[in-house]
Design an enzyme around this catalytic site. Structure first.
Site, PDB file in Angstrom:
ATOM      1  N   HIS A  76      -8.126 -11.330  -2.638  1.00  0.00           N
ATOM      2  CA  HIS A  76      -6.818 -10.701  -2.903  1.00  0.00           C
ATOM      3  C   HIS A  76      -5.904 -11.062  -1.732  1.00  0.00           C
ATOM      4  O   HIS A  76      -6.329 -11.007  -0.573  1.00  0.00           O
ATOM      5  CB  HIS A  76      -7.047  -9.182  -2.990  1.00  0.00           C
ATOM      6  CG  HIS A  76      -5.867  -8.353  -3.342  1.00  0.00           C
ATOM      7  ND1 HIS A  76      -4.726  -8.851  -3.927  1.00  0.00           N
ATOM      8  CD2 HIS A  76      -5.652  -7.007  -3.196  1.00  0.00           C
ATOM      9  CE1 HIS A  76      -3.874  -7.846  -4.129  1.00  0.00           C
ATOM     10  NE2 HIS A  76      -4.406  -6.727  -3.682  1.00  0.00           N
ATOM     11  N   GLU A  78      -3.052  -9.520  -0.876  1.00  0.00           N
ATOM     12  CA  GLU A  78      -2.285  -8.432  -0.262  1.00  0.00           C
ATOM     13  C   GLU A  78      -2.726  -8.267   1.193  1.00  0.00           C
ATOM     14  O   GLU A  78      -3.898  -8.460   1.534  1.00  0.00           O
ATOM     15  CB  GLU A  78      -2.449  -7.118  -1.042  1.00  0.00           C
ATOM     16  CG  GLU A  78      -1.407  -6.096  -0.607  1.00  0.00           C
ATOM     17  CD  GLU A  78      -1.260  -4.895  -1.534  1.00  0.00           C
ATOM     18  OE1 GLU A  78      -2.097  -4.697  -2.438  1.00  0.00           O
ATOM     19  OE2 GLU A  78      -0.283  -4.142  -1.339  1.00  0.00           O
ATOM     20  N   ASP A  80      -3.323  -6.047   3.358  1.00  0.00           N
ATOM     21  CA  ASP A  80      -4.387  -5.193   3.908  1.00  0.00           C
ATOM     22  C   ASP A  80      -5.727  -5.937   3.888  1.00  0.00           C
ATOM     23  O   ASP A  80      -6.672  -5.522   4.566  1.00  0.00           O
ATOM     24  CB  ASP A  80      -4.482  -3.841   3.179  1.00  0.00           C
ATOM     25  CG  ASP A  80      -4.455  -3.935   1.673  1.00  0.00           C
ATOM     26  OD1 ASP A  80      -3.936  -4.932   1.132  1.00  0.00           O
ATOM     27  OD2 ASP A  80      -4.951  -3.007   1.018  1.00  0.00           O
ATOM     28  N   ASP A 161     -10.115  -4.478  -4.425  1.00  0.00           N
ATOM     29  CA  ASP A 161      -9.534  -3.140  -4.587  1.00  0.00           C
ATOM     30  C   ASP A 161     -10.291  -2.274  -5.606  1.00  0.00           C
ATOM     31  O   ASP A 161     -10.291  -1.039  -5.489  1.00  0.00           O
ATOM     32  CB  ASP A 161      -8.071  -3.247  -5.039  1.00  0.00           C
ATOM     33  CG  ASP A 161      -7.111  -3.509  -3.887  1.00  0.00           C
ATOM     34  OD1 ASP A 161      -7.491  -3.308  -2.727  1.00  0.00           O
ATOM     35  OD2 ASP A 161      -5.967  -3.914  -4.162  1.00  0.00           O
ATOM     36  N   TYR A 189      -7.309   7.109  -5.898  1.00  0.00           N
ATOM     37  CA  TYR A 189      -7.032   5.682  -5.714  1.00  0.00           C
ATOM     38  C   TYR A 189      -6.689   5.040  -7.061  1.00  0.00           C
ATOM     39  O   TYR A 189      -5.699   4.311  -7.193  1.00  0.00           O
ATOM     40  CB  TYR A 189      -8.260   5.007  -5.095  1.00  0.00           C
ATOM     41  CG  TYR A 189      -8.028   3.578  -4.713  1.00  0.00           C
ATOM     42  CD1 TYR A 189      -7.605   3.242  -3.438  1.00  0.00           C
ATOM     43  CD2 TYR A 189      -8.209   2.553  -5.634  1.00  0.00           C
ATOM     44  CE1 TYR A 189      -7.373   1.928  -3.088  1.00  0.00           C
ATOM     45  CE2 TYR A 189      -7.977   1.236  -5.298  1.00  0.00           C
ATOM     46  CZ  TYR A 189      -7.564   0.934  -4.018  1.00  0.00           C
ATOM     47  OH  TYR A 189      -7.319  -0.368  -3.675  1.00  0.00           O
ATOM     48  N   HIS A 220     -11.994  -1.109   0.097  1.00  0.00           N
ATOM     49  CA  HIS A 220     -11.586   0.138   0.753  1.00  0.00           C
ATOM     50  C   HIS A 220     -12.691   1.186   0.583  1.00  0.00           C
ATOM     51  O   HIS A 220     -13.234   1.337  -0.517  1.00  0.00           O
ATOM     52  CB  HIS A 220     -10.310   0.712   0.125  1.00  0.00           C
ATOM     53  CG  HIS A 220      -9.099  -0.147   0.270  1.00  0.00           C
ATOM     54  ND1 HIS A 220      -8.463  -0.338   1.468  1.00  0.00           N
ATOM     55  CD2 HIS A 220      -8.392  -0.852  -0.642  1.00  0.00           C
ATOM     56  CE1 HIS A 220      -7.411  -1.132   1.287  1.00  0.00           C
ATOM     57  NE2 HIS A 220      -7.355  -1.465   0.024  1.00  0.00           N
TER      58      HIS A 220
HETATM   59 FE1  FEO Z   1      -3.995  -4.455  -3.377  1.00  0.00          FE
HETATM   60 FE2  FEO Z   1      -6.046  -3.080  -0.926  1.00  0.00          FE
HETATM   61  O1  FEO Z   1      -4.683  -4.173  -1.638  1.00  0.00           O
END
Ligand code: FEO
Length: 394
Positions: A76, A78, A80, A161, A189, A220
Site C-alpha cells: 500500500h 499510503e 503510514d 490495512d 477501524y 496496524h
Molecule cells: Fe490506508 Fe494504513 O493506510
C-alpha cells in the site's frame, strides 16, 4: 524486533502518542507494522510512518545488514506504510520494490525517485528462497493500489490495512489481550476506514476463500494467529461488508441547544427500550464522530436529532453527517427529529444529507417548535410504531 514465525520478524513502530488519524480519534494510539523475512532473498513487507524509521531500521539491523534486502513489498502506498521506504531504498539500493502497477505509479508520485519496481498482479508468485510469496490485489482496501501478500510456505497473510486496528500495545498478538477489546477497535477501524468499500471487501474475501490462513499480519495493531479468532475477524468483515446490522439495535445521535431536542431523544429512547430494543444514545457534544461510526456500523436504525441554528443544523451534526456521507452505510433506516424556533425549513437539508449518506428515511421527520410538551411527545409513539414495523420484532 520480534520473531513471529520461523525466519519472520516484526520490525514495525508502536505509535503510543497518535491521537488523531486523519479525522479518526485514536485514543489508544496505533502501530505501523513492517515484517522482515530472513530468507535467501531477504524481503521486507511494508515500512512504517516516517517518524518510526529509526525504530524500524534498528530492528532490521539486529537481524541483517539492510543492504542485503532484496525485495521490499509495498502492499500500500499510503504514507503510514511507505513513509520509511525512501530510507530503506537508500540503504538497500539494489532492492526491487514489489507492488502492482498502480502502486509503482503512486510511490513514484509520492517520492519522485527512480526505484526499480517488480510489478505484480493477482496470482503472481515470487520465490525468495525457501519460501514462495503470492500476491493478491485488493483494490480500495484501502486505496486503488492496495495488495495483500501471502506466504504460500508459511500460510501467513499480510493484508496491510485489512483486519487492522488502531491500537498500541506491548503485545503483538490478539490472543495476548482481551478479545472484546481488540474486536471493538477492529470494528471502529472498519467503520471509519473501510465501510465505503463493501463490494471491494467482498471481492477480497472471495479471492482469499480457498487459502489456508494460519496467521493474519495486518499493518496496524495486533496479529491474528488463533484459529477461532481468525475465523471471527474474517466473518466480521463478511458481515460488515454485506452491511449486515443488528436488526434490533437503535442508535440515537443528536446535539441540543436548550434541551428540547434532548427531551425528544430521551423519549424516543424510552419508547424503543419499552419495545425491547437495544438503544445507544450519543450526544455529539460528548462523543466523537469516529466513535459514533462504530455504532452506525452495528445499528439497523439511526435517529438523528438537531435543533435549528440560523436555519441550519448544529455544526456538530453537520460534521457527523458529512463524515457519514463519505462512508455510505447501506441497508439502514433513519428518522430525523429536532426542535426549531420559527422555521423548520432547515430540516429538509438534514433529511437530504441522511438520504445522500445511503439511509432510507423510515418515517416522516418529527419537528417540534420551541419546547416539547407532553402532547408533542405523545406524537412520537406513532412514528416509533411505524419504524418498529420495519424492523424485526424483538
Ligand atoms: Fe490506508 Fe494504513 O493506510
Amino acid at each position: 524486533m520480534l520473531k513471529i514465525s520461523k525466519d519472520i520478524y516484526w520490525t514495525g513502530y508502536i505509535d503510543w502518542d497518535l491521537k488523531v488519524f486523519h479525522g479518526y480519534k485514536t485514543p489508544f494510539g496505533s502501530t505501523y507494522n513492517a515484517y522482515l523475512i530472513d530468507d535467501e532473498c531477504p524481503t521486507l513487507i511494508d515500512t512504517v510512518k516516517y517518524y518510526g524509521r529509526d525504530d524500524m531500521l534498528r530492528q532490521i539491523k539486529e537481524i541483517m545488514n539492510p543492504a542485503d534486502i532484496r525485495y521490499v513489498v509495498a502492499n500500500h502506498a499510503e504514507m503510514d506504510h511507505s513513509g520509511a521506504i525512501d530510507d530503506i531504498m537508500r540503504l538497500a539500493p539494489d532492492a526491487e520494490i514489489v507492488c502492482p502497477a498502480r502502486g509503482a505509479e503512486a510511490l513514484t508520485r509520492h517520492f519522485k525517485k527512480n526505484w526499480r519496481f517488480k510489478v505484480v498482479k493477482t496470482g503472481d508468485r515470487l520465490s525468495i528462497g525457501k519460501r514462495e510469496l503470492m500476491f493478491i490485489q485488493i483494490p480500495m482496501v484501502h486505496w486503488p493500489e492496495s495488495m495483500a501478500t501471502y506466504s504460500v510456505t508459511d500460510h501467513i497473510l499480510f493484508p496491510n490495512d485489512a483486519f487492522g486496528q488502531h491500537y498500541a500495545s506491548e503485545e503483538r498478538f490478539v490472543d495476548e489481550l482481551p478479545l472484546d477489546r481488540i474486536l471493538e477497535e477492529a470494528a471502529k477501524y472498519y467503520a471509519n476506514i473501510v465501510l465505503l468499500y463493501g463490494p471491494q471487501v467482498q471481492k477480497a474475501l472471495h479471492a482469499l476463500k480457498d487459502f489456508t490462513i494460519d496467521m493474519i499480519c495486518p499493518s496496524h495493531g495486533l496479529i491474528w494467529r488463533d484459529r477461532p479468532q481468525i475465523d471471527h475477524i474474517m466473518n466480521s468483515y463478511d458481515r460488515w461488508s454485506s452491511h449486515e446490522t443488528d436488526p434490533t439495535r437503535v442508535l440515537i445521535v443528536y446535539d441540543t441547544m436548550w434541551k428540547s431536542t434532548e427531551t425528544m431523544a430521551l423519549r424516543l429512547k424510552a419508547l424503543f427500550e419499552e419495545a425491547g430494543h437495544l438503544v445507544v444514545v450519543r450526544n455529539l457534544q460528548e462523543h466523537h464522530i469516529s466513535d459514533v461510526m462504530t455504532d452506525v456500523l452495528r445499528s439497523r436504525l439511526m435517529l438523528v436529532g438537531t435543533p435549528m441554528l440560523n436555519n441550519h443544523m448544529l455544526p456538530t451534526v453537520a460534521s457527523f453527517l458529512m463524515y457519514l456521507k463519505g462512508l455510505q452505510p447501506q441497508n439502514r433506516l433513519a428518522l430525523i427529529f429536532g426542535s426549531y424556533g420559527w422555521s423548520k425549513a432547515g430540516f429538509k437539508e438534514v433529511e437530504q444529507f441522511v438520504a445522500d449518506a445511503g439511509f432510507t428515511l423510515g418515517a416522516e421527520g418529527q419537528y417540534i417548535q420551541f419546547v416539547p410538551g407532553e402532547d408533542d411527545l405523545q406524537k412520537l409513539n406513532m412514528v416509533v410504531d411505524q419504524l418498529k414495523a420495519q424492523m424485526p420484532s424483538v
